[in-house]
Design a protein around this motif. Sequence first.
Motif, PDB file in Angstrom:
ATOM      1  N   SER A 134      44.022  31.271 -40.764  1.00  0.00           N
ATOM      2  CA  SER A 134      43.956  30.128 -41.680  1.00  0.00           C
ATOM      3  C   SER A 134      42.531  29.796 -42.092  1.00  0.00           C
ATOM      4  O   SER A 134      42.297  29.182 -43.133  1.00  0.00           O
ATOM      5  CB  SER A 134      44.597  28.900 -41.010  1.00  0.00           C
ATOM      6  N   GLY A 135      41.561  30.199 -41.271  1.00  0.00           N
ATOM      7  CA  GLY A 135      40.164  29.921 -41.592  1.00  0.00           C
ATOM      8  C   GLY A 135      39.778  28.464 -41.434  1.00  0.00           C
ATOM      9  O   GLY A 135      38.706  28.044 -41.884  1.00  0.00           O
ATOM     10  N   GLN A 136      40.620  27.661 -40.781  1.00  0.00           N
ATOM     11  CA  GLN A 136      40.363  26.236 -40.631  1.00  0.00           C
ATOM     12  C   GLN A 136      39.559  25.897 -39.385  1.00  0.00           C
ATOM     13  O   GLN A 136      39.169  24.744 -39.197  1.00  0.00           O
ATOM     14  CB  GLN A 136      41.702  25.483 -40.585  1.00  0.00           C
ATOM     15  N   HIS A 137      39.303  26.882 -38.560  1.00  0.00           N
ATOM     16  CA  HIS A 137      38.646  26.617 -37.282  1.00  0.00           C
ATOM     17  C   HIS A 137      37.264  27.260 -37.252  1.00  0.00           C
ATOM     18  O   HIS A 137      37.127  28.457 -37.488  1.00  0.00           O
ATOM     19  CB  HIS A 137      39.508  27.144 -36.129  1.00  0.00           C
ATOM     20  N   ASP A 138      36.244  26.441 -36.955  1.00  0.00           N
ATOM     21  CA  ASP A 138      34.876  26.954 -36.956  1.00  0.00           C
ATOM     22  C   ASP A 138      34.612  27.782 -35.693  1.00  0.00           C
ATOM     23  O   ASP A 138      35.456  27.882 -34.798  1.00  0.00           O
ATOM     24  CB  ASP A 138      33.868  25.809 -37.084  1.00  0.00           C
ATOM     25  N   LEU A 163      38.385  38.961 -32.113  1.00  0.00           N
ATOM     26  CA  LEU A 163      37.366  39.897 -32.586  1.00  0.00           C
ATOM     27  C   LEU A 163      37.677  40.388 -34.000  1.00  0.00           C
ATOM     28  O   LEU A 163      36.776  40.512 -34.841  1.00  0.00           O
ATOM     29  CB  LEU A 163      37.264  41.077 -31.625  1.00  0.00           C
ATOM     30  N   GLN A 164      38.927  40.667 -34.274  1.00  0.00           N
ATOM     31  CA  GLN A 164      39.299  41.131 -35.612  1.00  0.00           C
ATOM     32  C   GLN A 164      39.071  40.044 -36.650  1.00  0.00           C
ATOM     33  O   GLN A 164      38.578  40.309 -37.747  1.00  0.00           O
ATOM     34  CB  GLN A 164      40.761  41.584 -35.609  1.00  0.00           C
ATOM     35  N   THR A 165      39.406  38.805 -36.302  1.00  0.00           N
ATOM     36  CA  THR A 165      39.172  37.687 -37.217  1.00  0.00           C
ATOM     37  C   THR A 165      37.682  37.488 -37.451  1.00  0.00           C
ATOM     38  O   THR A 165      37.242  37.220 -38.572  1.00  0.00           O
ATOM     39  CB  THR A 165      39.779  36.393 -36.654  1.00  0.00           C
ATOM     40  N   SER A 166      36.888  37.626 -36.393  1.00  0.00           N
ATOM     41  CA  SER A 166      35.440  37.466 -36.516  1.00  0.00           C
ATOM     42  C   SER A 166      34.861  38.503 -37.464  1.00  0.00           C
ATOM     43  O   SER A 166      34.017  38.191 -38.308  1.00  0.00           O
ATOM     44  CB  SER A 166      34.781  37.578 -35.135  1.00  0.00           C
ATOM     45  N   SER A 167      35.317  39.751 -37.348  1.00  0.00           N
ATOM     46  CA  SER A 167      34.801  40.811 -38.215  1.00  0.00           C
ATOM     47  C   SER A 167      35.203  40.591 -39.672  1.00  0.00           C
ATOM     48  O   SER A 167      34.485  40.983 -40.594  1.00  0.00           O
ATOM     49  CB  SER A 167      35.295  42.176 -37.729  1.00  0.00           C
ATOM     50  N   GLN A 168      36.348  39.937 -39.905  1.00  0.00           N
ATOM     51  CA  GLN A 168      36.828  39.697 -41.268  1.00  0.00           C
ATOM     52  C   GLN A 168      36.197  38.459 -41.903  1.00  0.00           C
ATOM     53  O   GLN A 168      35.937  38.436 -43.100  1.00  0.00           O
ATOM     54  CB  GLN A 168      38.349  39.539 -41.254  1.00  0.00           C
ATOM     55  N   GLN A 169      35.931  37.428 -41.081  1.00  0.00           N
ATOM     56  CA  GLN A 169      35.487  36.157 -41.632  1.00  0.00           C
ATOM     57  C   GLN A 169      33.987  35.926 -41.521  1.00  0.00           C
ATOM     58  O   GLN A 169      33.430  35.122 -42.253  1.00  0.00           O
ATOM     59  CB  GLN A 169      36.228  35.001 -40.928  1.00  0.00           C
ATOM     60  N   GLU A 170      33.318  36.615 -40.598  1.00  0.00           N
ATOM     61  CA  GLU A 170      31.889  36.407 -40.390  1.00  0.00           C
ATOM     62  C   GLU A 170      31.090  37.556 -40.991  1.00  0.00           C
ATOM     63  O   GLU A 170      31.364  38.722 -40.734  1.00  0.00           O
ATOM     64  CB  GLU A 170      31.576  36.302 -38.887  1.00  0.00           C
ATOM     65  N   GLU A 171      30.086  37.200 -41.794  1.00  0.00           N
ATOM     66  CA  GLU A 171      29.236  38.224 -42.405  1.00  0.00           C
ATOM     67  C   GLU A 171      28.250  38.798 -41.385  1.00  0.00           C
ATOM     68  O   GLU A 171      27.845  39.951 -41.497  1.00  0.00           O
ATOM     69  CB  GLU A 171      28.486  37.627 -43.595  1.00  0.00           C
ATOM     70  N   ASP A 172      27.849  37.980 -40.434  1.00  0.00           N
ATOM     71  CA  ASP A 172      26.897  38.420 -39.416  1.00  0.00           C
ATOM     72  C   ASP A 172      27.569  39.452 -38.505  1.00  0.00           C
ATOM     73  O   ASP A 172      28.594  39.176 -37.875  1.00  0.00           O
ATOM     74  CB  ASP A 172      26.416  37.215 -38.601  1.00  0.00           C
ATOM     75  N   LYS A 173      26.973  40.635 -38.422  1.00  0.00           N
ATOM     76  CA  LYS A 173      27.546  41.698 -37.605  1.00  0.00           C
ATOM     77  C   LYS A 173      27.499  41.379 -36.117  1.00  0.00           C
ATOM     78  O   LYS A 173      28.208  42.003 -35.325  1.00  0.00           O
ATOM     79  CB  LYS A 173      26.821  43.015 -37.875  1.00  0.00           C
ATOM     80  N   LEU A 174      26.622  40.410 -35.723  1.00  0.00           N
ATOM     81  CA  LEU A 174      26.515  40.046 -34.309  1.00  0.00           C
ATOM     82  C   LEU A 174      27.303  38.780 -33.980  1.00  0.00           C
ATOM     83  O   LEU A 174      27.147  38.206 -32.903  1.00  0.00           O
ATOM     84  CB  LEU A 174      25.040  39.840 -33.930  1.00  0.00           C
ATOM     85  N   ALA A 175      28.164  38.353 -34.904  1.00  0.00           N
ATOM     86  CA  ALA A 175      28.956  37.140 -34.663  1.00  0.00           C
ATOM     87  C   ALA A 175      29.846  37.297 -33.431  1.00  0.00           C
ATOM     88  O   ALA A 175      30.124  36.323 -32.724  1.00  0.00           O
ATOM     89  CB  ALA A 175      29.794  36.808 -35.889  1.00  0.00           C
TER      90      ALA A 175
END
Length: 440
Positions: A134-138, A163-175
Amino acid sequence: MPYLYLLLITLFTFFFASPAFAYSQHSELEELILGAVGSALVSIVVMIVVFVRSKHAFLPRLLLALATPLLVFPLCMAGSMATSYVAQQVYQKQNAEAAQRQEAERQQDWQRNPLRLAACDDADQQSLEAALASGQHDVETRQRVLEECIIPKANQAGLRSFLQTSSQQEEDKLAYCNYLKPVLTSMNTSLLDVFVEQKLSLVCPSNTYYGDTPDKPAPSWWELLSEKKTDTATLLKTLQYLKAHNVNMKFTTSKLSMLSLAMASANVDVILFALDAGLDPYASFEDEQTLTPAQTWILQRFSFTDLGSYSTADMQRLQTRLRELTAAEANALASKKRYSSNLEAVEDGGGGLLTYLIQRGGNLKQLNQGGNGFMRGNTHLTSALRAAMDKLNDQQLQDFICPQSSKDAIVYSLYLDAREMENQELVSFLRQRHMPETCP
């Protein structure tokens, strides 16, 4: 004017001697100043009223008016401080109650958070994936859910979704490092498998400073070595896992390595693991004043307990893996400036260490080089240290108290330094040995 009338006026007016400061945040000094000013103003007003309204003759009336502040001022100050204290107590109580209500509301909101419900209460993988998508959670919310629910339950599927959500939603590769750090802290290798499966590095930059630089940050897994209550077997299992997955165990900063961190913890099993991993205990750091692991070990051997202590059995285990210092290493140890005045930390005052350094071939002309080495003028002369120095012949002792000067440095004399520090026991010893006060 009756004195009772005067007292009633004072009691009625002193509450106004502490204006807005009683209901706002001020320092004690500011409150005192404001209270004094307010009390002085009220005293002047009452004094004028007494002088004008009194029916006495001029001189008695004047004296009565001048005496009024002796009663009014202290009453006003007492009322001012009392009003301020009561107001502050009420203010603090209101703030505390408001903070408790806000915290209770935050906790209720957190308990109803959809992501938390999916991960903690429902344990429903589909609901969890939907909440993440949903992308509603920081990031902070996701990390909290991870630490409270995913990691304690060793939920590999849940971590995979994170981890999969982080790779899709975060531009930072180290997120993903936000998730790796708490997983490392848990030392759950089954969860680390998920990072490996996703082809993510197990090395992320640490938030702790280890003498590293922005272009060469220390790894976050080093933080495991600083944990005091960590189970050694679990720690070793985690370190073995990291090593098996090609994590560089030999990484160093300008001041630290895995081995020096292990030495600081005095954990023999971790030290032996580091040695087996190929770390060199005798290698110097870029920071020349930093002890090598082997030099740290020597100080630990001679009871510098602020650097860590071992049982007798552990000392024997470790000693079999480490050689003795060379003459150059002994000289370098003595010249580490930050240990020059640390002899008070050992029971024998450094006598055993001095004997060791001399036996290892330490250059007596260099042990106190520049006045920043083994001994200073304020060093307490224990019986053990005295015995070690007494074993030196006259020439050796003179070399020790008159060290070789550093380039462009003033000639140092331990004798003169001891006199300036009023160290009578050291001065008396050197005088008995007929040592020169000044050095050539």
